[in-house]
Design a protein around this motif. Structure first.
Motif, PDB file in Angstrom:
ATOM      1  N   ILE A  73      15.228  -1.267 -52.812  1.00  0.00           N
ATOM      2  CA  ILE A  73      15.155   0.142 -52.419  1.00  0.00           C
ATOM      3  C   ILE A  73      15.728   1.042 -53.527  1.00  0.00           C
ATOM      4  CG2 ILE A  73      16.021   1.835 -50.770  1.00  0.00           C
ATOM      5  CD1 ILE A  73      15.951  -0.409 -48.667  1.00  0.00           C
ATOM      6  N   ALA A  74      16.885   0.630 -54.106  1.00  0.00           N
ATOM      7  CA  ALA A  74      17.489   1.428 -55.195  1.00  0.00           C
ATOM      8  C   ALA A  74      16.583   1.486 -56.400  1.00  0.00           C
ATOM      9  CB  ALA A  74      18.846   0.819 -55.559  1.00  0.00           C
ATOM     10  N   PHE A  75      15.961   0.342 -56.733  1.00  0.00           N
ATOM     11  CA  PHE A  75      15.056   0.323 -57.889  1.00  0.00           C
ATOM     12  C   PHE A  75      13.853   1.229 -57.653  1.00  0.00           C
ATOM     13  CE2 PHE A  75      11.367  -1.534 -60.016  1.00  0.00           C
ATOM     14  CZ  PHE A  75      11.791  -1.467 -61.333  1.00  0.00           C
ATOM     15  N   GLU A  76      13.327   1.149 -56.425  1.00  0.00           N
ATOM     16  CA  GLU A  76      12.175   2.018 -56.130  1.00  0.00           C
ATOM     17  C   GLU A  76      12.573   3.491 -56.185  1.00  0.00           C
ATOM     18  OE1 GLU A  76      10.848   0.723 -52.357  1.00  0.00           O
ATOM     19  OE2 GLU A  76       9.819  -1.094 -53.095  1.00  0.00           O
ATOM     20  N   ARG A  77      13.788   3.821 -55.650  1.00  0.00           N
ATOM     21  CA  ARG A  77      14.234   5.217 -55.698  1.00  0.00           C
ATOM     22  C   ARG A  77      14.441   5.678 -57.146  1.00  0.00           C
ATOM     23  NH1 ARG A  77      18.092   4.696 -52.537  1.00  0.00           N
ATOM     24  NH2 ARG A  77      19.794   4.429 -54.024  1.00  0.00           N
ATOM     25  N   LYS A  78      15.077   4.814 -57.975  1.00  0.00           N
ATOM     26  CA  LYS A  78      15.289   5.164 -59.381  1.00  0.00           C
ATOM     27  C   LYS A  78      13.973   5.318 -60.119  1.00  0.00           C
ATOM     28  CE  LYS A  78      17.755   3.673 -63.517  1.00  0.00           C
ATOM     29  NZ  LYS A  78      18.607   2.621 -64.106  1.00  0.00           N
ATOM     30  N   ALA A  79      13.024   4.418 -59.853  1.00  0.00           N
ATOM     31  CA  ALA A  79      11.717   4.520 -60.500  1.00  0.00           C
ATOM     32  C   ALA A  79      11.026   5.810 -60.084  1.00  0.00           C
ATOM     33  CB  ALA A  79      10.870   3.301 -60.127  1.00  0.00           C
ATOM     34  N   LYS A  80      11.178   6.168 -58.814  1.00  0.00           N
ATOM     35  CA  LYS A  80      10.567   7.409 -58.344  1.00  0.00           C
ATOM     36  C   LYS A  80      11.207   8.618 -59.026  1.00  0.00           C
ATOM     37  CE  LYS A  80       9.353   9.810 -54.078  1.00  0.00           C
ATOM     38  NZ  LYS A  80       9.452   9.809 -52.605  1.00  0.00           N
ATOM     39  N   GLU A  81      12.556   8.592 -59.150  1.00  0.00           N
ATOM     40  CA  GLU A  81      13.250   9.703 -59.826  1.00  0.00           C
ATOM     41  C   GLU A  81      12.840   9.789 -61.287  1.00  0.00           C
ATOM     42  OE1 GLU A  81      17.338   8.952 -59.258  1.00  0.00           O
ATOM     43  OE2 GLU A  81      17.382   9.613 -57.148  1.00  0.00           O
ATOM     44  N   GLU A  82      12.753   8.640 -61.955  1.00  0.00           N
ATOM     45  CA  GLU A  82      12.327   8.659 -63.362  1.00  0.00           C
ATOM     46  C   GLU A  82      10.913   9.182 -63.493  1.00  0.00           C
ATOM     47  OE1 GLU A  82      12.831   4.755 -64.810  1.00  0.00           O
ATOM     48  OE2 GLU A  82      15.034   4.882 -64.994  1.00  0.00           O
ATOM     49  N   LEU A  83      10.060   8.792 -62.571  1.00  0.00           N
ATOM     50  CA  LEU A  83       8.687   9.286 -62.609  1.00  0.00           C
ATOM     51  C   LEU A  83       8.660  10.798 -62.446  1.00  0.00           C
ATOM     52  CD1 LEU A  83       5.667   8.722 -62.708  1.00  0.00           C
ATOM     53  CD2 LEU A  83       5.734   8.329 -60.222  1.00  0.00           C
ATOM     54  N   MET A  84       9.453  11.288 -61.463  1.00  0.00           N
ATOM     55  CA  MET A  84       9.510  12.742 -61.272  1.00  0.00           C
ATOM     56  C   MET A  84      10.093  13.430 -62.499  1.00  0.00           C
ATOM     57  SD  MET A  84      10.814  12.947 -57.314  1.00  0.00           S
ATOM     58  CE  MET A  84      10.861  14.729 -57.377  1.00  0.00           C
ATOM     59  N   SER A  85      11.141  12.834 -63.136  1.00  0.00           N
ATOM     60  CA  SER A  85      11.729  13.435 -64.339  1.00  0.00           C
ATOM     61  C   SER A  85      10.721  13.483 -65.471  1.00  0.00           C
ATOM     62  CB  SER A  85      12.957  12.637 -64.749  1.00  0.00           C
ATOM     63  OG  SER A  85      13.493  13.135 -65.957  1.00  0.00           O
ATOM     64  N   ARG A  86       9.970  12.375 -65.647  1.00  0.00           N
ATOM     65  CA  ARG A  86       8.947  12.369 -66.695  1.00  0.00           C
ATOM     66  C   ARG A  86       7.874  13.408 -66.416  1.00  0.00           C
ATOM     67  NH1 ARG A  86       9.714   6.686 -66.592  1.00  0.00           N
ATOM     68  NH2 ARG A  86       7.909   6.440 -65.201  1.00  0.00           N
TER      69      ARG A  86
END
Length: 575
Positions: A73-86
């Protein structure tokens, strides 16, 4: 299949029979049962322990699974945040690119507009020039026609007067002859009367010997007195001219004498003249050059105090880099008088150049404080004698200066300034003890110069106006200039970067142009638009001048002069 072992079976049966016949068989059976029970209990304990281990393993597996789920869940949330940041970065990058593209588009439009305005101004200027040329041509034609008419009228009037004079020639001749005869008769009578009176006076005077001796004595004394006054006035005039009057070659000097010097000191004390500046305050130089000038000023001051001979110097470099200003400050800081002359003033004097040069050097030697003689544009006067185009008078003047500066002097310090050090005569560079290169200012120096001249010509416009009425009331001064927005430290730093290659004088003229542009408008307000118009014009002028004349100043001249100066110093020290 393997064969059946009969012997083993027999041995087992034999053992069983022996066991039954044994008296300890019951005890062995009981022992065997107890061991069996112990084994069963151990088995149950191991089974219970295995069951507990299984429960622990199951609990550990559940915990591991929960931890894996949390990490997932944390990895998916971090990946989602990185995607939004990019995505946000890409959006900002796209907006910046669009903004840059729009600014580039606006800049192109401004450049196109500016180019169109320049072309329109060029066409208008061309049309104005054509109109002016047509007007001049028309004026020239009208002037030629007017001169032709005047010439025709003058010729007609002259011919008429000549014709009239020819007609009346006999009458004029008789009238002139009659007047001349009357004047001759009148003159003869006056001469006869004068001679008769003179003869009677001389006759009575010669008879009186005392009066004759007195007359001879008075005449002799009068002749001696006239001759003595004439020769004495010449001697006094030469002394006064040598000690008080400024020579004709001096364009500017700090040396004052007599009543004029007293007036200068009184005006400076009352504030009617600015105070003399000493040191290098207000002069922007590179750190290395500034340190060298300060060291030279200190050495010159000690030289003057100890009565030692002064050292001659050469300042060379591009125009407008502060050579004249530094020479004046060097003289004031060292306690010397200074005089400024131009090398181009020698040529027009012709054969009088040698005389005027000797007057200048004699006048300099009478200074009690010592004189720093600054020769600007020295290459115009002290160029190499090997040039065939040098006139004989010019050569004589150069030889006179070389003769007067051949030995070290305790009253005269020579400072030469030139933009072309390679053109100087070898004997001149031999008399130079130190050569100093005044290069163009770097970025930091240009920024400092921009700030100094912006403060002087824009911020403090009109504050340096002279005073009148004993220095108490200010004279009429220029209007104060209002400074608009946008003149920040970043702008001045950018302006210094854009003016690469500018000298201090060029930056001064730039700010003077800004002042003139402001006063040329309706209201004395400086905006970035006015500033940029002047800057663009000055940059274009600078590029054009640099294209027409390119000069590279290196330290090669300094090395050449330093070598000859070292030889000269060695010769002087040995002498």
């Amino acid at each position: 299949m393997s064969s059946f072992d009969a012997e083993a079976l027999e041995r087992a049966a034999k053992a069983a029979r022996e066991l039954e016949s044994s008296k300890h068989v019951k005890a062995a059976v009981e022992l065997s049962k107890r061991e069996q029970n112990v084994k069963v209990r151990e088995y149950d304990a191991r089974k219970a322990e295995a069951s507990a281990d299984a429960e622990k393993a199951k609990a550990a597996q559940i915990q591991i699974a929960a931890e894996e789920r949390r990490k997932t869940i944390a990895f998916e949330r971090k990946a989602k945040e990185e995607l939004m940041s990019r995505q946000q970065q890409m959006e900002r990058q796209r907006m910046r690119e669009q903004d840059q593209l729009s600014r580039q588009r606006e800049q192109d439009m401004l450049e196109a507009k500016k180019q169109a305005d320049m072309e329109r101004d060029a066409r208008r200027l061309q049309m104005e020039q054509q109109i002016q040329e047509e007007r001049l041509e028309g004026a020239r034609r009208r002037a030629e026609a007017e001169r032709a008419n005047i010439r025709a009228r003058a010729m007609a009037e002259a011919e008429g007067r000549i014709l009239e004079q020819r007609k009346n020639e006999d009458i004029h001749a008789r009238d002139i002859q009659r007047r001349s005869e009357a004047k001759a008769a009148e003159l003869r009578g006056a001469i006869q009367e004068a001679f008769s009176q003179l003869s009677s006076t001389l006759g009575s005077y010669i008879k009186d010997s005392t009066a004759l001796r007195n007359t001879v004595f008075v005449g002799t004394a009068l002749a001696v007195g006239v001759y003595g006054v004439r020769e004495g006035s010449r001697v006094i005039g030469r002394v006064v001219e040598r000690r008080l009057l400024t020579p004709a070659l001096v364009r500017e000097t700090s040396r004052t004498a007599g009543t004029f010097g007293l007036r200068q000191r009184m005006k400076r004390a009352l504030g009617m003249l600015p105070a003399e500046e000493v040191g290098l305050d207000g002069i922007v130089l590179e750190d290395k050059l500034s340190s060298r000038i300060v060291e030279t000023a200190s050495a010159t001051t000690n030289t003057r105090r100890n009565g030692a001979p002064f050292r001659h110097m050469l300042f060379y470099g591009p125009p407008g880099t502060g050579k004249t200003m530094v020479a004046k400050r060097l003289a004031r800081t060292s306690g010397l008088d200074y005089a400024v002359m131009s090398g181009g003033d020698i040529g027009p004097l012709g054969k009088d150049g040698v005389t005027e040069l000797h007057k200048l050097l004699d006048w300099g030697e009478t200074s009690k404080r010592g004189l720093l003689l600054f020769i600007d544009e020295a290459d115009a006067f002290l160029s190499s004698r090997s040039r065939s185009a040098m006139s004989e008078d010019h050569r004589n003047a150069l030889n006179a200066l070389l003769y007067r500066t051949g030995e070290a002097s305790r009253s005269l310090m020579l400072v030469l300034a030139t933009n072309r050090p390679g053109d100087l005569d070898a004997a001149v560079t031999d008399r130079v003890d130190d050569a100093v290169l005044f290069g163009l200012p770097d970025a930091a120096g240009r920024e400092a110069l921009v700030r100094v001249y912006f403060e002087k010509f824009v911020v403090r416009a009109g504050e340096d106006a002279p005073r009148r009425l004993m220095g108490l009331l200010p004279a009429a001064r220029a209007s104060k200039i209002e400074i608009g927005e946008g003149f920040t430290d970043e702008y001045f730093a950018e302006l210094a970067a854009r003016t690469a290659g500018f000298s201090g004088r060029a930056i001064s003229k730039l700010m003077l142009g800004v002042q003139g542009a402001v006063y040329g408008r309706g209201e004395p307000t400086l905006t970035l638009e006015i500033m940029e118009d002047v800057v663009q014009r000055k940059l274009a002028e600078f590029d054009e001048r640099r294209r027409l004349a390119k000069t590279d100043y290196t330290d090669s001249a300094s090395e050449a002069v330093t070598g000859t100066a070292a030889d000269a110093a060695a010769r002087r020290s040995s002498a």
